[in-house]
Design a protein around this motif. Sequence first.
Motif, mmCIF file in Angstrom:
data_model
loop_
_atom_site.group_PDB
_atom_site.id
_atom_site.type_symbol
_atom_site.label_atom_id
_atom_site.label_comp_id
_atom_site.label_asym_id
_atom_site.label_seq_id
_atom_site.Cartn_x
_atom_site.Cartn_y
_atom_site.Cartn_z
ATOM 1 N N CYS A 1 -72.397 -62.092 44.180
ATOM 2 C CA CYS A 1 -73.710 -61.817 43.880
ATOM 3 C C CYS A 1 -74.575 -62.329 43.105
ATOM 4 O O CYS A 1 -75.896 -61.957 43.498
ATOM 5 C CB CYS A 1 -73.653 -60.201 43.148
ATOM 6 N N PHE A 2 -73.683 -63.479 42.557
ATOM 7 C CA PHE A 2 -74.482 -64.317 41.960
ATOM 8 C C PHE A 2 -75.479 -65.665 43.271
ATOM 9 O O PHE A 2 -76.372 -65.435 43.267
ATOM 10 C CB PHE A 2 -73.454 -65.119 41.623
ATOM 11 N N ALA A 3 -74.312 -65.398 44.406
ATOM 12 C CA ALA A 3 -75.730 -66.227 45.248
ATOM 13 C C ALA A 3 -76.807 -65.646 45.883
ATOM 14 O O ALA A 3 -77.566 -66.010 46.032
ATOM 15 C CB ALA A 3 -74.421 -66.371 46.661
ATOM 16 N N HIS A 4 -76.089 -63.820 46.195
ATOM 17 C CA HIS A 4 -76.838 -63.334 47.067
ATOM 18 C C HIS A 4 -78.627 -63.308 45.187
ATOM 19 O O HIS A 4 -79.900 -63.467 45.768
ATOM 20 C CB HIS A 4 -77.265 -61.962 47.071
ATOM 21 N N CYS A 5 -77.936 -63.582 43.676
ATOM 22 C CA CYS A 5 -79.404 -63.388 43.247
ATOM 23 C C CYS A 5 -79.875 -64.820 43.221
ATOM 24 O O CYS A 5 -81.241 -64.449 43.102
ATOM 25 C CB CYS A 5 -78.565 -63.661 41.468
ATOM 26 N N ASN B 1 -64.997 -73.735 37.698
ATOM 27 C CA ASN B 1 -63.551 -74.143 38.664
ATOM 28 C C ASN B 1 -64.210 -73.106 39.527
ATOM 29 O O ASN B 1 -63.592 -73.121 41.037
ATOM 30 C CB ASN B 1 -61.835 -72.464 38.139
ATOM 31 N N PHE B 2 -65.788 -72.434 40.296
ATOM 32 C CA PHE B 2 -65.760 -71.847 41.124
ATOM 33 C C PHE B 2 -66.194 -73.081 42.741
ATOM 34 O O PHE B 2 -67.513 -73.967 42.489
ATOM 35 C CB PHE B 2 -66.763 -71.344 40.754
ATOM 36 N N ALA C 1 -65.043 -73.625 50.250
ATOM 37 C CA ALA C 1 -63.824 -73.566 50.082
ATOM 38 C C ALA C 1 -63.385 -71.910 50.794
ATOM 39 O O ALA C 1 -64.366 -70.650 51.005
ATOM 40 C CB ALA C 1 -62.949 -73.007 49.012
ATOM 41 N N ILE C 2 -64.059 -71.933 52.806
ATOM 42 C CA ILE C 2 -64.270 -70.878 53.579
ATOM 43 C C ILE C 2 -62.241 -70.161 53.976
ATOM 44 O O ILE C 2 -62.540 -69.274 54.153
ATOM 45 C CB ILE C 2 -64.596 -71.665 54.754
ATOM 46 N N ASP C 3 -61.477 -70.728 53.432
ATOM 47 C CA ASP C 3 -60.109 -69.796 53.546
ATOM 48 C C ASP C 3 -59.728 -69.200 52.333
ATOM 49 O O ASP C 3 -59.059 -68.538 52.108
ATOM 50 C CB ASP C 3 -59.540 -71.100 53.659
ATOM 51 N N MET C 4 -60.930 -69.347 51.465
ATOM 52 C CA MET C 4 -60.563 -68.451 50.091
ATOM 53 C C MET C 4 -61.635 -66.922 49.704
ATOM 54 O O MET C 4 -62.466 -67.544 50.436
ATOM 55 C CB MET C 4 -60.588 -68.834 48.796
ATOM 56 N N GLU C 5 -60.869 -66.390 49.643
ATOM 57 C CA GLU C 5 -61.882 -65.091 48.888
ATOM 58 C C GLU C 5 -62.485 -64.893 48.182
ATOM 59 O O GLU C 5 -61.710 -64.258 46.980
ATOM 60 C CB GLU C 5 -61.343 -63.322 49.321
#
Length: 115
Positions: free
Chosen positions: A46-50, A29-30, A35-39
């Motif tokens: 942290c997944f992205a940094h990983c 669902n991610f 989507a730049i309009d949702m937080e």
Amino acid sequence: MPLLDLKETESFWELCQQSHNITDEEFENFNAFEAIDMEPDRKFKCFAHCLLSNLKYLNTFSGKFDIEDFKQQDGIEDEDVAVIAKCKKLNDNINDSCEYGFNIIQCILMFEPTE
């Protein structure tokens, strides 16, 4: 080849997904990278940094995207380096590693050259 081929990161993808306790359902669902309009939830940031860290895109000492190492990879074009430079300029002021990683990936996906 896309600048940041997320499909090619499958082994790191799973490792980072597990280390940040993201279920398969949550992951399906991610779509916050697009989507730049949702937080998104912090665990996705942290997944992205990983991912970036495991791909060795981040400088070990500064924690920021390392353009010089990136340039050394096969298939990197000048326009790819330009996108990374733009994204670094926009985000290198972020000190939180999870925020930084997420914003860098989101930026790359927004500005990457189309084939």
